[in-house]
Design a protein around this motif. Structure first.
Motif, mmCIF file in Angstrom:
data_model
loop_
_atom_site.group_PDB
_atom_site.id
_atom_site.type_symbol
_atom_site.label_atom_id
_atom_site.label_comp_id
_atom_site.label_asym_id
_atom_site.label_seq_id
_atom_site.Cartn_x
_atom_site.Cartn_y
_atom_site.Cartn_z
ATOM 1 N N LEU A 1 0.403 -9.894 12.651
ATOM 2 C CA LEU A 1 1.178 -8.758 12.122
ATOM 3 C C LEU A 1 0.203 -7.705 11.600
ATOM 4 C CD1 LEU A 1 3.803 -7.404 11.210
ATOM 5 C CD2 LEU A 1 3.677 -8.734 9.102
ATOM 6 N N GLN A 2 0.367 -6.460 12.094
ATOM 7 C CA GLN A 2 -0.609 -5.451 11.750
ATOM 8 C C GLN A 2 -0.004 -4.246 11.029
ATOM 9 O OE1 GLN A 2 -3.390 -4.052 14.935
ATOM 10 N NE2 GLN A 2 -4.654 -5.189 13.539
ATOM 11 N N TYR A 3 1.214 -3.874 11.424
ATOM 12 C CA TYR A 3 1.881 -2.731 10.811
ATOM 13 C C TYR A 3 3.223 -3.167 10.245
ATOM 14 C CZ TYR A 3 -0.798 0.923 13.327
ATOM 15 O OH TYR A 3 -1.743 1.771 13.811
ATOM 16 N N MET A 4 3.535 -2.666 9.058
ATOM 17 C CA MET A 4 4.866 -2.944 8.512
ATOM 18 C C MET A 4 5.466 -1.641 8.007
ATOM 19 S SD MET A 4 5.887 -5.215 5.241
ATOM 20 C CE MET A 4 5.214 -6.713 5.875
ATOM 21 N N PHE A 5 6.694 -1.402 8.372
ATOM 22 C CA PHE A 5 7.390 -0.202 7.934
ATOM 23 C C PHE A 5 8.437 -0.615 6.920
ATOM 24 C CE2 PHE A 5 10.343 3.274 8.096
ATOM 25 C CZ PHE A 5 9.595 4.385 8.420
ATOM 26 N N GLU B 1 3.421 -3.297 -3.551
ATOM 27 C CA GLU B 1 2.222 -4.012 -4.022
ATOM 28 C C GLU B 1 1.986 -5.246 -3.166
ATOM 29 O OE1 GLU B 1 0.537 -1.888 -6.999
ATOM 30 O OE2 GLU B 1 -0.194 -3.822 -6.218
ATOM 31 N N PHE B 2 3.092 -5.975 -2.925
ATOM 32 C CA PHE B 2 2.939 -7.206 -2.160
ATOM 33 C C PHE B 2 2.505 -6.898 -0.717
ATOM 34 C CE2 PHE B 2 4.698 -10.397 0.759
ATOM 35 C CZ PHE B 2 3.872 -11.455 0.392
ATOM 36 N N ALA B 3 3.129 -5.859 -0.140
ATOM 37 C CA ALA B 3 2.774 -5.498 1.239
ATOM 38 C C ALA B 3 1.287 -5.164 1.313
ATOM 39 C CB ALA B 3 3.623 -4.320 1.706
ATOM 40 N N ARG B 4 0.809 -4.428 0.302
ATOM 41 C CA ARG B 4 -0.619 -4.080 0.264
ATOM 42 C C ARG B 4 -1.480 -5.330 0.249
ATOM 43 N NH1 ARG B 4 0.038 0.115 -4.518
ATOM 44 N NH2 ARG B 4 1.149 1.608 -3.258
ATOM 45 N N SER B 5 -1.010 -6.328 -0.532
ATOM 46 C CA SER B 5 -1.829 -7.532 -0.694
ATOM 47 C C SER B 5 -1.982 -8.282 0.628
ATOM 48 C CB SER B 5 -1.226 -8.446 -1.766
ATOM 49 O OG SER B 5 -0.096 -9.121 -1.218
ATOM 50 N N LEU B 6 -1.143 -7.977 1.606
ATOM 51 C CA LEU B 6 -1.230 -8.680 2.892
ATOM 52 C C LEU B 6 -2.386 -8.164 3.738
ATOM 53 C CD1 LEU B 6 2.561 -8.792 3.880
ATOM 54 C CD2 LEU B 6 1.167 -10.717 3.115
ATOM 55 N N GLY B 7 -2.928 -7.023 3.324
ATOM 56 C CA GLY B 7 -4.089 -6.497 4.045
ATOM 57 C C GLY B 7 -3.731 -5.893 5.396
ATOM 58 N N ILE B 8 -2.503 -5.421 5.543
ATOM 59 C CA ILE B 8 -2.105 -4.805 6.801
ATOM 60 C C ILE B 8 -1.782 -3.319 6.552
ATOM 61 C CG2 ILE B 8 -1.207 -6.908 7.846
ATOM 62 C CD1 ILE B 8 1.576 -6.038 6.953
ATOM 63 N N THR B 9 -1.527 -2.580 7.618
ATOM 64 C CA THR B 9 -1.179 -1.174 7.440
ATOM 65 C C THR B 9 0.303 -1.066 7.102
ATOM 66 O OG1 THR B 9 -2.817 -0.643 9.092
ATOM 67 C CG2 THR B 9 -1.266 1.102 8.532
ATOM 68 N N VAL B 10 0.599 -0.398 5.991
ATOM 69 C CA VAL B 10 1.986 -0.288 5.566
ATOM 70 C C VAL B 10 2.423 1.174 5.656
ATOM 71 C CG1 VAL B 10 3.612 -0.701 3.672
ATOM 72 C CG2 VAL B 10 1.651 -2.217 3.983
ATOM 73 N N ALA B 11 3.593 1.378 6.222
ATOM 74 C CA ALA B 11 4.150 2.727 6.283
ATOM 75 C C ALA B 11 5.473 2.714 5.538
ATOM 76 C CB ALA B 11 4.368 3.143 7.729
ATOM 77 N N ILE B 12 5.773 3.794 4.829
ATOM 78 C CA ILE B 12 7.077 3.862 4.168
ATOM 79 C C ILE B 12 7.776 5.156 4.579
ATOM 80 C CG2 ILE B 12 6.472 2.467 2.159
ATOM 81 C CD1 ILE B 12 6.195 5.086 0.602
ATOM 82 N N ASN B 13 9.083 5.162 4.406
ATOM 83 C CA ASN B 13 9.850 6.342 4.743
ATOM 84 C C ASN B 13 10.470 6.926 3.482
ATOM 85 O OD1 ASN B 13 11.153 8.050 6.824
ATOM 86 N ND2 ASN B 13 12.995 7.253 5.863
ATOM 87 N N LEU B 14 10.402 8.220 3.327
ATOM 88 C CA LEU B 14 11.131 8.887 2.251
ATOM 89 C C LEU B 14 12.120 9.849 2.888
ATOM 90 C CD1 LEU B 14 8.319 9.889 -0.291
ATOM 91 C CD2 LEU B 14 9.733 7.835 -0.281
ATOM 92 N N ILE B 15 13.297 9.950 2.279
ATOM 93 C CA ILE B 15 14.289 10.878 2.826
ATOM 94 C C ILE B 15 14.277 12.161 2.001
ATOM 95 C CG2 ILE B 15 16.717 11.245 3.371
ATOM 96 C CD1 ILE B 15 17.019 8.262 3.793
#
Ligand code: B12
Ligand code: SF4
Length: 503
Positions: free
Chosen positions: A276-280, A308-322
């Motif tokens: 797993l490399q990217y998480m949205f 915070e937890f997603a960051r701790s996984l060491g993968i690229t995290v993307a988020i969406n804002l409306i």
């Protein structure tokens, strides 16, 4: 617009429909107009002379393009049966037929695999039976409500029919294939039509079938199309374990909710080991009021904890804002500053009511454009508080700040080895995306989009109501609790985190 820069993904739904038609004994060809041009389509029409042409319309913004293509098709091949299916087409079937003025013979609502073979049978042998096929809305009648596919394992997508498989990518996953592990969503967010389409059902693909599918293609990158990945940890573990047993090594992209990530931490950890490399993450807002508005019953504290937890996984995290059209300069500035303080990729979309969502019926602000093409969640279709040119100027300024965090030279330097590998394999989708921003995101161009002549006007939403009965929005009939393949504790978790009033 988004698909011009950041990604282009295979049309998985259309591949499944194609597989069902082929299984019924017909010859099928598939052309993806994200990766080919109208000229290519017309050439294929001319050369192959099909008896039937079917268009997939998942996106509202594509309605005018499809109507125009249907008209061209009818003009060149008057005897060819033309029909449309897909997510958006299912919500606006009547409107679609009216725009097409007789050049679209019917819309097939719901899941195409369920009744497309029956429709072909009627087209071939008994045209009067067309209007009796479940899910059909034809010029001269309507069939019964569309049924749900009983077993998602029964069909494999006809991946072999795509003519340009190397053109699909998302970020550095280039090339990238798509896969479905589950279908539907048990939540009921007011701005979303994923759950209304599926009648709040949730079905899963078996781990064996998921892994057979995964092993059937060569692409090293995989986009998991599920609305919310790993709603139930057990299912995620079983697929993961089957992948590990088969020794499959790929890189994955998935989308999930912050509360699901926190509830099922272990399964996401396990998947980072699998590739797993990217998480949205669908955060949607950075303040409590915003989250309430989008009916995400997740507190801000929980949302940030999930980040915070997603960051701790060491993968690229993307988020969406409306972004809401109500935003003023100050609000944009706050968002820009916040986004610069966090390491994640931030995507900004514009609050857009869509047919098939609750907000389409409850949003008190009136839409100020009826041009389908602007319903791409990048344009403002509701009245803006700032004058429209200023709203776009602020929006693009924000998008630019966010994009330069991850695109351009700085990003390129950090990715030299990835890019070198891609170029060595002849893959250039990602590299080309790095410099496309300015040619696509331009406030003047966005504003000009509002002044284009409108050939097909959308139907206005009905007068706004404070609340509505969501079951009236469903394309597929709700089966209640029995339609959701989740255990009781997950059902309770969903109950506690959704805010809807649907069954
Ligand atoms: C994966 C996905 C994407 C992928 C697209 C991959 C692709 N090329 O198809 C990416 C990330 C690129 C994407 C982008 C966008 N997406 Co999107 N996406 C999804 C998602 C999560 C799943 C779609 C999917 O693959 N499902 C699995 C397959 C098997 O199902 P399916 O495609 O729906 O196909 C079935 C039926 O629709 C039908 N069907 C489909 N085609 C046809 C054709 C015929 C002839 C027939 C009979 C039946 C039929 O049968 C199929 C099999 O059952 C949906 C949400 C959802 N659950 O539907 C949102 C969704 C479709 N996206 C949405 C949006 C808003 C967008 C963007 C505009 C967002 C943005 N600005 O970035 C862009 C627009 C892209 C574009 N091309 O214009 C909205 C659509 C809103 C609307 N009414 O227009 C949805 C509903 C999300 C939501 N929660 O609101 N998306
Ligand atoms: S969690 Fe909400 S936004 Fe996400 S797919 Fe489900 S209903 Fe739509």
């Amino acid at each position: 617009m988004y698909t011009k820069i950041y990604l282009r993904l295979e049309p998985l739904g259309l591949e499944l429909v194609a597989a069902a038609v082929r299984r019924a004994g017909h010859q099928v060809q598939l052309i993806d107009l994200q990766a080919e041009t109208h000229k290519d389509y017309l050439r294929l029409l001319e050369q192959w002379q099909p008896d039937v042409v079917a268009f997939s319309c998942n996106y509202l913004a594509n309605v005018p393009e499809i109507v125009d293509l249907a008209k061209l098709t009818r003009a060149r091949r008057p005897g060819t049966f033309v029909f449309v299916g897909g997510h958006s087409a299912s919500f606006i079937a009547q409107e679609f037929l009216e725009h097409a003025g007789g050049t679209i013979d019917c819309v097939l609502k719901g899941e195409g695999e369920a009744s497309v073979a029956e429709l072909f049978e009627a087209i071939e042998h008994d045209r009067r039976a067309i209007a009796k096929v479940p899910g059909v809305l034809a010029l001269d009648g309507e069939g019964p409500a569309p049924g749900l596919v009983d077993n998602l394992d029964a069909l494999m997508p006809a991946r072999d029919l795509l003519r340009h498989r190397r053109r699909y990518f998302i970020g550095t996953l280039d090339p990238c294939a798509s896969i479905e592990f589950a279908r539907g969503c048990p939540w009921d967010c007011s701005f979303c039509s994923a759950w209304t389409f599926y009648g709040r059902s949730y079905r899963v693909v078996s781990p064996e079938r998921a892994v057979d599918d995964l092993a059937s293609f060569r692409e090293p990158g995989v986009f998991i199309v599920d609305d919310v990945a790993f709603v139930q940890a057990k299912h995620g573990f079983e697929i993961g374990e089957a992948i590990a047993r088969r020794g499959i090594r790929k890189k994955y992209y998935l989308e999930t909710r912050g509360d699901v990530l926190l509830r099922n931490r272990d399964v996401f950890k396990f998947w980072t080991r699998l590739g797993l490399q990217y998480m949205f993450l669908g955060l949607e807002a950075i303040d409590e009021e915003g989250l309430r508005k989008f009916r995400k019953r997740i507190s801000l504290g929980k949302a940030f904890e999930s980040l915070e937890f997603a960051r701790s996984l060491g993968i690229t995290v993307a988020i969406n804002l409306i972004a809401d059209p109500e935003w003023d300069r100050e609000r944009f500035e706050v968002v820009r500053q916040w986004c610069m303080e966090i390491p994640e990729i931030v995507n900004i979309s514009v609050n857009t009511p869509y047919p098939g969502t609750e907000t389409w019926h409850t949003e008190a602000r009136r839409i100020h454009t009826r041009d389908y093409r602007l319903y791409d969640i990048q344009h403002a279709v509701l009245p803006t508080k700032l004058p429209l040119p200023e709203f776009y100027a602020e929006l693009i300024k924000t998008q630019r700040v966010l994009a330069t965090k991850h695109l351009g030279w700085a990003a390129f330097k950090g990715l030299i080895s990835t890019v070198a590998g891609q170029l060595a394999r002849g893959q250039t989708n990602f590299v080309r995306s790095l410099w496309k921003f300015s040619s696509v995101y331009d406030p003047t161009l966005m504003l000009a989009d509002h002044s284009r002549p409108v050939a097909y006007e959308m139907k206005l939403p009905p007068p706004p109501k404070a609340t509505i009965d969501p079951s009236g929005l469903y394309v597929l009939k709700a089966r209640g609790r029995s339609g959701r393949a989740i255990d009781d504790s997950t059902e309770q978790f969903v109950e506690a985190t959704r805010m809807g009033t649907s069954e």
